[in-house]
Design a protein around this motif. Sequence first.
Motif, short mmCIF file in Angstrom:
data_model
loop_
_atom_site.label_atom_id
_atom_site.label_comp_id
_atom_site.label_asym_id
_atom_site.label_seq_id
_atom_site.Cartn_x
_atom_site.Cartn_y
_atom_site.Cartn_z
N SER A 65 -26.59 1.34 42.99
CA SER A 65 -27.95 1.84 42.76
C SER A 65 -28.92 0.74 43.12
CB SER A 65 -28.12 2.23 41.28
OG SER A 65 -29.46 2.50 40.98
N ARG A 66 -30.01 1.10 43.79
CA ARG A 66 -31.03 0.12 44.17
C ARG A 66 -32.38 0.52 43.57
NH1 ARG A 66 -31.64 -2.36 50.14
NH2 ARG A 66 -29.73 -3.33 49.33
N PHE A 67 -33.04 -0.45 42.96
CA PHE A 67 -34.37 -0.21 42.42
C PHE A 67 -35.13 -1.52 42.46
CE2 PHE A 67 -31.90 -1.74 38.93
CZ PHE A 67 -32.75 -2.43 38.09
N PHE B 89 -27.63 -4.68 31.80
CA PHE B 89 -26.65 -3.77 32.38
C PHE B 89 -25.25 -4.01 31.81
CE2 PHE B 89 -29.99 -2.75 35.32
CZ PHE B 89 -29.71 -1.44 35.70
N VAL C 289 -25.36 -7.25 39.21
CA VAL C 289 -26.76 -7.05 39.56
C VAL C 289 -27.14 -8.14 40.56
CG1 VAL C 289 -29.11 -6.87 38.71
CG2 VAL C 289 -27.23 -6.10 37.27
N ASP D 177 -29.88 -4.66 43.45
CA ASP D 177 -28.76 -3.76 43.65
C ASP D 177 -27.87 -3.84 42.42
OD1 ASP D 177 -29.33 -2.67 46.08
OD2 ASP D 177 -28.15 -4.10 47.25
N VAL D 178 -27.59 -2.70 41.83
CA VAL D 178 -26.63 -2.62 40.73
C VAL D 178 -25.35 -2.04 41.30
CG1 VAL D 178 -26.16 -1.69 38.45
CG2 VAL D 178 -28.49 -2.30 39.08
N ALA E 33 -23.16 3.42 38.36
CA ALA E 33 -24.28 2.48 38.45
C ALA E 33 -25.61 3.22 38.54
CB ALA E 33 -24.10 1.57 39.66
N THR F 245 -28.65 2.97 35.75
CA THR F 245 -30.01 2.63 36.13
C THR F 245 -30.99 3.71 35.70
OG1 THR F 245 -29.13 1.46 38.06
CG2 THR F 245 -31.49 1.94 38.07
N SER G 179 -35.68 7.92 30.21
CA SER G 179 -35.02 6.63 30.27
C SER G 179 -35.29 5.86 28.97
CB SER G 179 -35.55 5.82 31.45
OG SER G 179 -36.91 5.45 31.22
N VAL H 295 -41.22 -0.54 37.29
CA VAL H 295 -39.95 -0.22 37.93
C VAL H 295 -40.25 0.79 39.04
CG1 VAL H 295 -37.63 0.68 37.64
CG2 VAL H 295 -38.70 -0.58 35.78
N GLU I 264 -38.73 2.97 42.58
CA GLU I 264 -37.61 3.49 43.37
C GLU I 264 -38.20 4.14 44.62
OE1 GLU I 264 -33.53 5.97 42.55
OE2 GLU I 264 -35.42 6.83 41.84
#
Length: 320
Positions: free
Chosen positions: A7-9, A39, A56, A71-72, A92, A96, A108, A178, A180
């Motif tokens: 997962s990318r954020f 995480f 991470v 990147d997770v 992942a 996230t 969340s 945060v 995305e």
Amino acid sequence: MDEMSKSRFTIAYDGTSLREGTMDVRDLAPALLAVGSLFDAANRTLNGADAPKISVNVVATAPGSFEIVLDVVQSFYEQARSLLVGEDVAAALNLTGLIFLCAPVGGSLVWLIRKLRGRKPDRIERLSPDTVRLTIDGESIDVPMQLLRLYQDLAVRKALEGVVSEPLKKEGIQKFKVLEAKKVQAEVSSQEATWFVAPEPEGTVLLDDTRKAAFSIVSLAFKDDNKWRLHDGNSQISATIADDDFKRRVDANEIAFSKGDVLVCEVKVTQTQTGSGLKTEYTVVKVLEHVPAMKQLNLPIEEHPRSQDDDQDDDRLLDH
């Protein structure tokens, strides 16, 4: 065969001191370490101690506030099954979403804390194995059970405090974001930072005992909320004085203290297990006796029986 869940954020800190795209490493490093801890804690909470490890990784930074792309990544064996996901959902990505970006169903962790504004739910009702209803001040919120577990976990909350609240305490940092795909998914202002401070755990009382003991006085406190420092002959303690009659006499100067005075008391000892370890509290319930310090030596003076001649000598002295 190894598979990868990814997962990318982007997290961003914004404020007057960050407009040139730079951030003090002493502020950034603890926040990034806290993201990793966050995480790890969330993974353990939802997947158990043997869950596949989460990594991470920092990808890059971008100008304009201060942005960090993360990147997770989670690797796992094909046959391994996570409590968090089904066959078609990446672990992942779901982690996230639960922490920052809003889960497929519900919100969340960041969204929930902002929604509650530092308050605790008045009621928690389980609607199904996967969903709970939180009620606060007459308003109901339905959230995934996994989100509630993250909200309740002290390690998760402490790590989130390091990511959100601690940087926002710094001068010139006013916002945490945060993103995305360059779209803001969550935002916290410095005025909201206190909501993200991890709550103190409610301790478990292990011992609650009242006993009789003697203490010498090390220092006195004349404010109601201050504690007296006492010594039991071996170690020094801080004790709350709960004897109202004794405090009244002290306030009225009916009792004078000097170095070496001793108080014989009924003292309540309470030991509590907390998140930071064992905590011991002392409360003087009743002062039974105030023993002043010794002013003279106790010498063994013997008394001899008086004779008839001694009595006659005394009579002659009286006659003169």
